[in-house]
Design a protein around this motif. Structure first.
Motif, mmCIF file in Angstrom:
data_model
loop_
_atom_site.group_PDB
_atom_site.id
_atom_site.type_symbol
_atom_site.label_atom_id
_atom_site.label_comp_id
_atom_site.label_asym_id
_atom_site.label_seq_id
_atom_site.Cartn_x
_atom_site.Cartn_y
_atom_site.Cartn_z
ATOM 1 N N LEU A 275 0.087 20.110 24.825
ATOM 2 C CA LEU A 275 -0.864 19.323 24.317
ATOM 3 C C LEU A 275 -2.055 20.055 24.149
ATOM 4 C CD1 LEU A 275 -0.026 16.485 27.287
ATOM 5 C CD2 LEU A 275 0.667 16.633 24.925
ATOM 6 N N HIS A 276 -2.060 21.228 23.997
ATOM 7 C CA HIS A 276 -3.536 22.134 23.838
ATOM 8 C C HIS A 276 -4.293 21.638 22.751
ATOM 9 C CE1 HIS A 276 -5.982 25.542 23.724
ATOM 10 N NE2 HIS A 276 -5.475 25.754 22.501
ATOM 11 N N ARG A 277 -3.409 21.507 21.531
ATOM 12 C CA ARG A 277 -4.402 21.004 20.287
ATOM 13 C C ARG A 277 -4.951 19.592 20.474
ATOM 14 N NH1 ARG A 277 -0.618 22.369 15.316
ATOM 15 N NH2 ARG A 277 1.003 21.335 16.861
ATOM 16 N N LEU A 278 -4.258 18.766 21.309
ATOM 17 C CA LEU A 278 -4.888 17.587 21.478
ATOM 18 C C LEU A 278 -6.012 17.530 22.489
ATOM 19 C CD1 LEU A 278 -4.909 14.362 21.145
ATOM 20 C CD2 LEU A 278 -3.062 14.502 23.284
ATOM 21 N N LEU A 279 -5.829 18.499 23.283
ATOM 22 C CA LEU A 279 -7.116 18.627 24.225
ATOM 23 C C LEU A 279 -8.098 19.301 23.841
ATOM 24 C CD1 LEU A 279 -5.076 19.711 27.679
ATOM 25 C CD2 LEU A 279 -6.100 17.263 27.119
ATOM 26 N N LYS A 280 -8.012 20.084 22.919
ATOM 27 C CA LYS A 280 -8.683 20.847 22.312
ATOM 28 C C LYS A 280 -9.687 19.994 21.320
ATOM 29 C CE LYS A 280 -9.679 25.206 19.634
ATOM 30 N NZ LYS A 280 -8.938 26.456 18.906
ATOM 31 N N ARG A 281 -8.843 19.298 20.687
ATOM 32 C CA ARG A 281 -9.768 18.039 19.713
ATOM 33 C C ARG A 281 -10.488 17.339 20.145
ATOM 34 N NH1 ARG A 281 -5.179 15.144 17.631
ATOM 35 N NH2 ARG A 281 -4.648 17.194 16.691
ATOM 36 N N ASP B 97 -12.277 18.284 23.147
ATOM 37 C CA ASP B 97 -13.173 19.136 24.035
ATOM 38 C C ASP B 97 -12.915 19.114 25.444
ATOM 39 O OD1 ASP B 97 -14.718 19.904 21.673
ATOM 40 O OD2 ASP B 97 -15.914 18.077 21.802
ATOM 41 N N VAL B 98 -11.413 19.142 25.597
ATOM 42 C CA VAL B 98 -10.920 19.590 26.987
ATOM 43 C C VAL B 98 -10.496 20.768 27.110
ATOM 44 C CG1 VAL B 98 -9.396 18.379 28.781
ATOM 45 C CG2 VAL B 98 -10.431 16.952 27.189
ATOM 46 N N ASP B 99 -10.922 21.400 28.140
ATOM 47 C CA ASP B 99 -10.593 23.049 28.629
ATOM 48 C C ASP B 99 -9.490 22.982 29.626
ATOM 49 O OD1 ASP B 99 -11.970 24.001 26.663
ATOM 50 O OD2 ASP B 99 -13.485 24.308 27.760
ATOM 51 N N VAL B 100 -8.697 23.751 29.543
ATOM 52 C CA VAL B 100 -7.614 23.794 30.718
ATOM 53 C C VAL B 100 -7.515 25.154 31.351
ATOM 54 C CG1 VAL B 100 -5.151 23.723 31.490
ATOM 55 C CG2 VAL B 100 -6.200 22.008 30.207
ATOM 56 N N GLU B 101 -8.023 25.588 32.497
ATOM 57 C CA GLU B 101 -7.913 26.902 32.993
ATOM 58 C C GLU B 101 -6.590 27.101 33.907
ATOM 59 O OE1 GLU B 101 -10.287 29.057 32.619
ATOM 60 O OE2 GLU B 101 -11.831 28.093 31.434
ATOM 61 N N LEU B 102 -6.160 28.075 33.398
ATOM 62 C CA LEU B 102 -4.640 28.465 33.963
ATOM 63 C C LEU B 102 -4.808 29.866 34.520
ATOM 64 C CD1 LEU B 102 -1.713 27.991 34.539
ATOM 65 C CD2 LEU B 102 -1.109 28.681 32.153
ATOM 66 N N LEU B 103 -4.768 29.924 35.745
ATOM 67 C CA LEU B 103 -5.114 31.288 36.466
ATOM 68 C C LEU B 103 -3.821 31.828 37.124
ATOM 69 C CD1 LEU B 103 -8.524 30.474 38.319
ATOM 70 C CD2 LEU B 103 -8.152 31.475 35.998
ATOM 71 N N VAL C 142 2.138 23.375 29.520
ATOM 72 C CA VAL C 142 2.200 22.241 28.622
ATOM 73 C C VAL C 142 0.792 22.135 28.154
ATOM 74 C CG1 VAL C 142 2.110 19.643 29.151
ATOM 75 C CG2 VAL C 142 3.905 20.867 30.333
ATOM 76 N N PHE C 143 -0.332 22.429 28.846
ATOM 77 C CA PHE C 143 -1.599 22.074 28.662
ATOM 78 C C PHE C 143 -2.325 23.273 27.977
ATOM 79 C CE2 PHE C 143 -0.735 19.374 32.287
ATOM 80 C CZ PHE C 143 -1.134 18.121 31.571
ATOM 81 N N GLY C 144 -1.796 24.344 28.284
ATOM 82 C CA GLY C 144 -2.779 25.561 27.866
ATOM 83 C C GLY C 144 -2.310 26.116 26.485
ATOM 84 N N GLU C 145 -3.003 27.264 26.027
ATOM 85 C CA GLU C 145 -2.361 27.911 24.639
ATOM 86 C C GLU C 145 -1.584 28.758 24.732
ATOM 87 O OE1 GLU C 145 -4.476 29.706 20.634
ATOM 88 O OE2 GLU C 145 -5.636 29.507 22.525
ATOM 89 N N ASN C 146 -0.127 28.574 24.261
ATOM 90 C CA ASN C 146 0.836 29.346 24.316
ATOM 91 C C ASN C 146 0.840 30.451 23.303
ATOM 92 O OD1 ASN C 146 2.126 27.964 26.070
ATOM 93 N ND2 ASN C 146 3.061 26.440 24.699
ATOM 94 N N THR C 147 1.358 31.758 23.685
ATOM 95 C CA THR C 147 1.243 33.017 22.841
ATOM 96 C C THR C 147 2.430 33.206 22.385
ATOM 97 O OG1 THR C 147 1.268 34.399 24.735
ATOM 98 C CG2 THR C 147 -0.927 33.547 24.302
ATOM 99 N N GLU C 148 2.604 33.933 21.400
ATOM 100 C CA GLU C 148 3.884 34.858 20.742
ATOM 101 C C GLU C 148 4.452 35.405 22.040
ATOM 102 O OE1 GLU C 148 6.948 34.253 18.607
ATOM 103 O OE2 GLU C 148 4.808 33.318 17.799
ATOM 104 N N GLU C 149 3.785 36.197 22.750
ATOM 105 C CA GLU C 149 4.526 37.023 23.719
ATOM 106 C C GLU C 149 4.966 36.024 24.729
ATOM 107 O OE1 GLU C 149 3.250 40.517 26.975
ATOM 108 O OE2 GLU C 149 1.771 39.167 25.989
#
Length: 343
Positions: free
Chosen positions: A201-207, A209-215, A226-233
């Motif tokens: 759901l990252h793009r929906l949240l970004k649209r 202006d909702v940020d998700v911090e994953l530490l 589910v909420f963060g931006e996924n990387t190719e790695e």
């Protein structure tokens, strides 16, 4: 009509209230008595006797009174020697257990207890038959369930798995632990593969202006989220983990069915029973009913099951809920019938 409905509704409300109060009182009284009691009970049924009794009833129904008495005497003579072979030796025992798996293999704990009991009870020449039905589920859950059946093989107990409907993915992981696998002609088998999916759901949240911090601590503590931006790695690592799980799955099956061309069948595909026997996934085509009837000719066949024991409060609560539901259904049917009468 309205007055009748009002009276009936008042009666129903009083009945429901009394039922709820009774259930509460009994639940409180039973709570103390129910603590510390066994939560399951062992049920054993001799299938030979059940089938024999039904067959005899059918046969007696075709005879006249005189021949019926002679047949009954012959039945009594046969019963005296039913647990012995013609030479007087003990007949082998076939122990039958059932496993119906959901996605979490929730019956594994019960299966583990049943396996422990049968390992202790089985004697040389005995056999355990597992009537298995499962389309698979979580890897770790079915890995544990398969390990429980593996204990029978490790203990030297002859084991047969019968599949009437489906043993796919984790279900087949369990089935391959047996010495022999038999399946109905259109039972579904195979699916030796691994699958995982999750929404992002990252793009929906970004649209919005909702940020998700994953530490995280550890490079691969989280690969896909589910909420963060996924990387190719992260995607590559996730796929690597799937491939590793698949390799372990293939090795597990290959070790237990060494004659199987594992690379050819570990594609995630499924086959019907009549096809699976040609692939080497199973050893014979046939239903569990047919197999057990065949075994009854030479062995005692005993169905074994650990059944959950419901407490007094649970039993009364279930009965009360059924009673209320039945009362509401009758009220609905009465209203419907009165409507028909007015038309």
């Amino acid at each position: 009509m309205n007055e009748w409905l009002s009276d009936y509704g008042l009666f129903l409300a009083e009945a429901v209230t009394l039922t709820v109060v009774a259930v509460a009182v009994i639940a409180v009284a039973a709570k103390g008595r129910g603590s510390g009691q066994a939560r399951s009970r062992l049920r054993i049924e001799e299938l030979n006797g059940r089938y024999r009794a039904r067959q005899r009833r059918l046969k007696l129904a075709t005879l006249d009174k005189k021949r019926r008495k002679l047949a009954q005497k012959a039945f009594k003579r046969d019963d005296k020697h039913s647990d012995r072979q013609p030479g007087g030796e003990r007949r082998a025992t076939v122990w039958v257990i059932d496993f119906h798996g959901d996605i979490k293999a929730s019956g594994t704990a019960r299966l583990a207890e049943e396996v422990s009991l049968l390992i202790e009870a089985s004697e040389p020449g005995d056999e355990v038959v597992v009537r298995l039905e499962s389309a698979g589920g979580l890897v770790h859950a079915y890995g544990l369930a398969a390990a429980q059946l593996d204990r029978l093989r490790q203990a030297g107990v002859s084991t047969t798995v019968c599949v009437d409907k489906v043993a796919a993915s984790g279900g087949y992981m369990m089935a391959c632990c047996a010495d022999r696998v038999q399946a109905a002609p259109f039972a579904v088998l195979g699916s030796i593969g691994v699958v995982a999916q999750l929404p992002n759901l990252h793009r929906l949240l970004k649209r919005h202006d909702v940020d998700v911090e994953l530490l995280t601590a550890g490079r691969y503590k989280r690969t896909l989220t589910v909420f963060g931006e996924n990387t190719e790695e992260g995607r590559e690592k996730f796929v690597d983990e799937l491939e590793n799980t698949h390799a372990l799955f293939k090795r597990f099956v290959g070790e237990r069915r060494p004659g199987l061309d594992i690379e050819a069948i570990a594609t995630g595909e499924t086959w019907y029973g009549s096809e699976a026997v040609e692939k080497g996934l199973i050893d014979a085509v046939g239903t569990s009913e047919a197999y057990l009837l065949e075994r009854m000719a030479r062995a005692r066949v005993l169905s074994v099951a650990l059944e959950k024991r419901r407490g007094m409060a649970e039993r009364v609560g279930l009965a009360a809920s059924v009673g209320v539901e039945r009362s509401l259904r009758r009220l609905y049917e009465t209203l419907e019938a009165s409507g028909w009468q007015r038309r």
